[in-house]
Design a protein around this motif. Structure first.
Motif, PDB file in Angstrom:
ATOM      1  N   ALA A  20       0.829  -1.211   0.000  1.00 35.19           N
ATOM      2  CA  ALA A  20       0.000   0.000   0.000  1.00 35.19           C
ATOM      3  C   ALA A  20       0.861   1.258   0.000  1.00 35.19           C
ATOM      4  N   GLU A  21       2.005   1.211   0.661  1.00 33.92           N
ATOM      5  CA  GLU A  21       2.883   2.375   0.745  1.00 33.92           C
ATOM      6  C   GLU A  21       3.338   2.826  -0.639  1.00 33.92           C
ATOM      7  N   ASP A  22       3.563   1.880  -1.525  1.00 30.63           N
ATOM      8  CA  ASP A  22       3.971   2.218  -2.883  1.00 30.63           C
ATOM      9  C   ASP A  22       2.878   2.967  -3.633  1.00 30.63           C
ATOM     10  N   GLU A  23       1.626   2.755  -3.252  1.00 32.94           N
ATOM     11  CA  GLU A  23       0.485   3.378  -3.928  1.00 32.94           C
ATOM     12  C   GLU A  23       0.064   4.694  -3.278  1.00 32.94           C
ATOM     13  N   PHE A  24       0.664   5.047  -2.161  1.00 29.81           N
ATOM     14  CA  PHE A  24       0.273   6.266  -1.458  1.00 29.81           C
ATOM     15  C   PHE A  24       0.679   7.493  -2.249  1.00 29.81           C
ATOM     16  N   PRO A  25      -0.155   8.521  -2.203  1.00 27.55           N
ATOM     17  CA  PRO A  25       0.215   9.773  -2.871  1.00 27.55           C
ATOM     18  C   PRO A  25       1.344  10.469  -2.115  1.00 27.55           C
ATOM     19  N   ALA A  26       1.976  11.401  -2.788  1.00 29.67           N
ATOM     20  CA  ALA A  26       2.980  12.229  -2.122  1.00 29.67           C
ATOM     21  C   ALA A  26       2.250  13.112  -1.112  1.00 29.67           C
ATOM     22  N   TYR A  27       2.883  13.355  -0.001  1.00 26.98           N
ATOM     23  CA  TYR A  27       2.329  14.219   1.039  1.00 26.98           C
ATOM     24  C   TYR A  27       3.234  15.431   1.192  1.00 26.98           C
ATOM     25  N   ARG A  28       2.632  16.565   1.463  1.00 22.18           N
ATOM     26  CA  ARG A  28       3.400  17.780   1.699  1.00 22.18           C
ATOM     27  C   ARG A  28       4.181  17.667   3.012  1.00 22.18           C
ATOM     28  N   HIS A  29       3.558  17.058   4.015  1.00 19.49           N
ATOM     29  CA  HIS A  29       4.172  16.874   5.345  1.00 19.49           C
ATOM     30  C   HIS A  29       4.425  15.382   5.546  1.00 19.49           C
ATOM     31  N   GLY A  30       5.686  15.021   5.532  1.00 23.10           N
ATOM     32  CA  GLY A  30       6.055  13.613   5.664  1.00 23.10           C
ATOM     33  C   GLY A  30       5.588  12.994   6.968  1.00 23.10           C
ATOM     34  N   GLY A  31       5.489  13.801   8.016  1.00 21.60           N
ATOM     35  CA  GLY A  31       5.002  13.280   9.295  1.00 21.60           C
ATOM     36  C   GLY A  31       3.567  12.808   9.202  1.00 21.60           C
TER      37      GLY A  31
END
Length: 176
Positions: A20-31
């Motif tokens: 699932a992590e590979d399919e996650f969108p980019a996030y502005r805040h990595g936290g």
């Protein structure tokens, strides 16, 4: 289940989350991205522990809390809360409602757990992708149960909630 005294996330759960992590969108805040991914992992791990408890016909200790009336009540509680934490965060941030459906009734929760879990996890994946670090930490908002939380603290609470209940179930199973 234990190595060196530490509880481990089941390997199948870790594999599901890695995919699932590979399919996650980019996030502005990595936290925020990390907490959303951890939330997914811990919900899956809770469900695995719940299944083990159910297979062992584990009875929960007596409690006045209706969320502990049975294993099915506990499952409904954990899955319902998973959706409500996200809905709360979106409301506080002025974001569109994430569209989390109501949890199935307790009589159907066991049969519908997988489908509902996937629905909730799908709803979690994108609403917070543009959250900034500043907005995640300030201001604080009243939670549904009273104490004030910043968004980051609520995300951490969302991660810890299924961990606490998994720990409870695993402890009860080990004490048999």
């Amino acid at each position: 289940r234990r190595e060196g005294g530490a509880r481990r996330v089941p390997e199948a759960v870790a594999a599901d989350v890695s995919a699932a992590e590979d399919e996650f969108p980019a996030y502005r805040h990595g936290g925020a991205r990390a907490l959303v991914l951890l939330h997914e992992r811990e919900l899956r791990a809770f469900l695995a522990a719940w299944r083990a408890a159910r297979a062992a016909d584990l009875a929960l200790p007596a409690s006045d809390d209706p969320n502990y009336a049975s294993l099915d009540h506990l499952l409904q509680h954990v899955l319902r809360c998973a959706g409500s934490y996200l809905t709360w965060a979106c409301e506080q941030l002025g974001l569109d409602a994430p569209g989390v459906r109501a949890a199935p009734p307790v009589e159907a929760i066991a049969a519908e757990a997988d489908a509902y879990l996937e629905h909730v996890l799908d709803r979690w994946r994108t609403p917070l992708k543009d959250l900034t670090e500043e907005a995640s930490e300030h201001p604080e908002y009243p939670s549904l149960w009273g104490p004030r939380y910043c968004i980051d603290a609520m995300l951490e609470h969302a991660v810890m909630h299924p961990i606490r209940h998994r720990f409870q179930l695993e402890s009860l199973l080990e004490g048999r």
